[in-house]
Scaffold this active site. Structure first.
Site, short mmCIF file in Angstrom:
data_model
loop_
_atom_site.label_atom_id
_atom_site.label_comp_id
_atom_site.label_asym_id
_atom_site.label_seq_id
_atom_site.Cartn_x
_atom_site.Cartn_y
_atom_site.Cartn_z
N GLU A 205 -38.65 59.75 39.09
CA GLU A 205 -37.35 59.93 39.76
C GLU A 205 -36.21 59.95 38.77
O GLU A 205 -35.08 60.29 39.11
CB GLU A 205 -37.12 58.79 40.76
CG GLU A 205 -37.90 58.92 42.05
CD GLU A 205 -37.45 60.12 42.86
OE1 GLU A 205 -36.26 60.23 43.13
OE2 GLU A 205 -38.31 60.96 43.18
N GLU A 221 -35.25 54.95 36.49
CA GLU A 221 -35.84 55.58 37.68
C GLU A 221 -34.73 56.22 38.50
O GLU A 221 -34.91 56.54 39.67
CB GLU A 221 -36.59 54.56 38.51
CG GLU A 221 -37.72 53.88 37.73
CD GLU A 221 -38.55 52.99 38.61
OE1 GLU A 221 -39.32 53.52 39.42
OE2 GLU A 221 -38.42 51.76 38.48
N GLY A 238 -34.98 52.89 41.29
CA GLY A 238 -35.42 54.16 41.88
C GLY A 238 -34.32 54.86 42.67
O GLY A 238 -33.73 54.28 43.57
N GLY A 287 -12.49 53.16 43.86
CA GLY A 287 -11.50 52.62 44.79
C GLY A 287 -12.06 51.62 45.78
O GLY A 287 -11.30 51.09 46.60
N ARG A 318 -23.38 44.29 49.16
CA ARG A 318 -22.69 44.52 50.43
C ARG A 318 -23.14 43.43 51.38
O ARG A 318 -24.34 43.30 51.64
CB ARG A 318 -23.02 45.90 51.01
CG ARG A 318 -22.23 46.17 52.31
CD ARG A 318 -22.50 47.55 52.88
NE ARG A 318 -22.04 48.62 52.01
CZ ARG A 318 -20.79 49.04 51.89
NH1 ARG A 318 -19.83 48.44 52.58
NH2 ARG A 318 -20.47 50.02 51.09
C1 LIG Z 1 -28.53 41.94 45.14
C2 LIG Z 1 -29.82 41.25 44.69
C3 LIG Z 1 -29.91 41.31 43.18
C4 LIG Z 1 -29.75 39.82 45.18
O1 LIG Z 1 -30.92 39.22 44.79
P1 LIG Z 1 -30.95 37.66 44.44
O2 LIG Z 1 -29.88 37.33 43.47
O3 LIG Z 1 -32.36 37.38 44.09
O4 LIG Z 1 -30.52 36.98 45.75
P2 LIG Z 1 -31.43 36.39 46.91
O5 LIG Z 1 -32.09 37.48 47.65
O6 LIG Z 1 -32.25 35.28 46.32
O7 LIG Z 1 -30.31 35.76 47.80
C5 LIG Z 1 -29.50 34.66 47.39
C6 LIG Z 1 -28.65 34.29 48.57
O8 LIG Z 1 -27.70 35.34 48.81
C7 LIG Z 1 -27.88 35.89 50.12
N1 LIG Z 1 -27.75 37.32 50.04
C8 LIG Z 1 -28.40 38.17 49.24
N2 LIG Z 1 -27.99 39.43 49.47
C9 LIG Z 1 -27.06 39.33 50.44
C10 LIG Z 1 -26.27 40.30 51.10
N3 LIG Z 1 -26.33 41.60 50.83
N4 LIG Z 1 -25.39 39.87 52.05
C11 LIG Z 1 -25.29 38.58 52.35
N5 LIG Z 1 -26.03 37.63 51.74
C12 LIG Z 1 -26.88 38.01 50.81
C13 LIG Z 1 -29.30 35.52 50.50
O9 LIG Z 1 -29.48 35.48 51.90
C14 LIG Z 1 -29.44 34.14 49.88
O10 LIG Z 1 -28.76 33.24 50.67
P3 LIG Z 1 -29.28 31.72 50.87
O11 LIG Z 1 -29.13 31.07 49.54
O12 LIG Z 1 -28.36 31.18 51.89
O13 LIG Z 1 -30.70 31.82 51.30
C15 LIG Z 1 -31.07 41.93 45.29
O14 LIG Z 1 -31.02 41.89 46.69
C16 LIG Z 1 -31.19 43.39 44.88
O15 LIG Z 1 -30.67 44.30 45.53
N6 LIG Z 1 -31.92 43.65 43.75
C17 LIG Z 1 -32.15 44.98 43.27
C18 LIG Z 1 -33.64 45.20 43.10
C19 LIG Z 1 -33.96 46.66 42.82
O16 LIG Z 1 -33.54 47.54 43.54
N7 LIG Z 1 -34.70 46.91 41.73
C20 LIG Z 1 -35.08 48.23 41.33
C21 LIG Z 1 -36.38 48.61 41.97
S1 LIG Z 1 -36.78 50.30 41.65
#
Ligand SMILES: CC(C)(COP(=O)(O)OP(=O)(O)OC[C@H]1O[C@@H](n2cnc3c(N)ncnc32)[C@H](O)[C@@H]1OP(=O)(O)O)[C@@H](O)C(=O)NCCC(=O)NCCS
Length: 344
Positions: A205, A221, A238, A287, A318
């Protein structure tokens, strides 16, 4: 002899009118030594600024001899081999970097970047679309689009198929340059003029445009648009997108710092500093209004994404309940981000 910016002996394809379609430079030279320039200058005058000279076998043998005497073994060997060529051979000399005036000159610059001799943004590539012709890239090499139907017909008459891989102004990088230490799952997705640092993996990708690339090591990716440079250790998930500056009016040059993660299907329209993360599926445009959260995830202010451009240790997400875009300190970060902790 005045110093040259770069030079290259190349072999290429011309259409039936003698216009260049593409040029392959086996060993382009950036910032050539005085010794090398003087040796070439004995045969072809090098002090005329930017120039291109189509060379015949006799001139190439003379250049080969002169380079050998100057102990420039690599270029001498190339000149020697090219003297046997049945295809047109060209010497490109760039005295000072300015807008490319010819196809060979533009190709030399694209080679310099893909050979890692020049970084993206370090060369003048303005107007390159106007210089490069749109070409049919086939299993028999580059073919002028007007001449393609006849060539396809001729191939069929011989019971063969002329296969057109793509129609584009830029060829795939790997037909010209394969830098060491890279993995590219689908070579059609990396254009000549891309810069892939050592340790870069481009998955199926992934896409890398010209004048763009990675410092290495990196996992890609998603799309690295023209002009975008990605720092070492960063991961582009990805289907993610980095916004380009070629179309759509955007003029902020996008870059990604070191050790960032742009999640799957996410996108950025602002440059990121080091150790930043963008949640999967979130597209941050310049923005976009962003709610700033403190370590207790309490709102402490609001900013436009462009105000956070280039800052380190940010996590963008978000809010899945409210829909607001939020920014907090990336917990994997070593240092806290001042913008999130200024409380003003
Ligand atoms: C944004 C991201 C990094 C957050 O991951 P994280 O830091 O591990 O966070 P967690 O999922 O452990 O969540 C931590 C807390 O934030 C909250 N939270 C996470 N994302 C949230 C969101 N979008 N909105 C509201 N709350 C959110 C969780 O519910 C959790 O709350 P809690 O402590 O009350 O249980 C992850 O969701 C993400 O999008 N990673 C990208 C992975 C990816 O796409 N990799 C490439 C693959 S090809």
């Amino acid at each position: 002899m005045t110093a040259l910016h770069s030079l290259g002996l190349g072999i290429g394809t011309q259409n039936s009118k003698g216009e260049w379609l593409e040029v392959y430079f086996p060993c382009p030279v950036f910032n050539p030594s005085e010794n090398l320039v003087n040796a070439i200058n004995d045969v072809v005058e090098c002090g005329k600024g930017n120039s291109l000279t189509t060379l015949n076998a006799k001139q190439l043998k003379a250049i080969c001899e002169s380079l050998r005497e100057a102990d420039e073994k690599d270029q001498a060997s190339i000149a020697g081999s090219l003297s046997e060529s049945e295809r047109p051979v060209v010497l490109v000399l760039i005295g000072s970097d300015s807008k490319s005036q010819s196809v060979p000159e533009a190709y030399l610059k694209l080679h310099l970047i893909s050979h890692r001799l020049a970084k993206p943004h370090s060369l003048v590539l303005d107007g390159i679309f106007g210089v490069l012709p749109n070409v049919a890239w086939t299993n028999k090499g580059a073919i002028d689009l007007e001449e393609l139907p006849q060539r396809q017909f001729e191939a069929r008459l011989k019971g063969k198929t002329l296969s057109v891989n793509c129609i584009d102004k830029f060829p795939r990088m790997t037909d010209y340059v394969v830098p060491n230490g890279v993995r590219i799952a689908d070579t059609a997705r990396v254009r000549l003029g891309a810069y892939l640092g050592e340790g870069t993996t481009i998955m199926h990708e992934g896409f890398v445009n010209f004048n763009a690339g990675t410092e290495g090591p990196n996992m890609v990716e998603g799309r690295i648009s023209a002009g975008v440079f990605v720092g070492s250790g960063s991961d582009l998930g990805g289907g993610c997108s980095t916004m380009g500056t070629l179309s759509g009016g955007g003029n902020i040059i996008i870059s990604v710092g070191k050790e960032c993660l742009i999640g799957a299907n996410a996108g950025i329209g602002i440059p990121l500093g080091d150790r930043c993360t963008v949640e999967a599926g979130l597209y941050i445009t310049a923005g976009t209004k962003v709610v700033l959260l403190d370590d207790q995830r309490k709102p402490v202010g609001e900013a436009r994404a462009r105000d956070l451009a280039g800052q380190d240790d940010l996590l963008f997400r978000r809010n899945s309940t409210t829909g607001a875009v939020e920014c907090l300190t990336n917990q994997s970060a070593v240092a806290l981000n001042e913008a999130l902790h200024a409380h003003n």
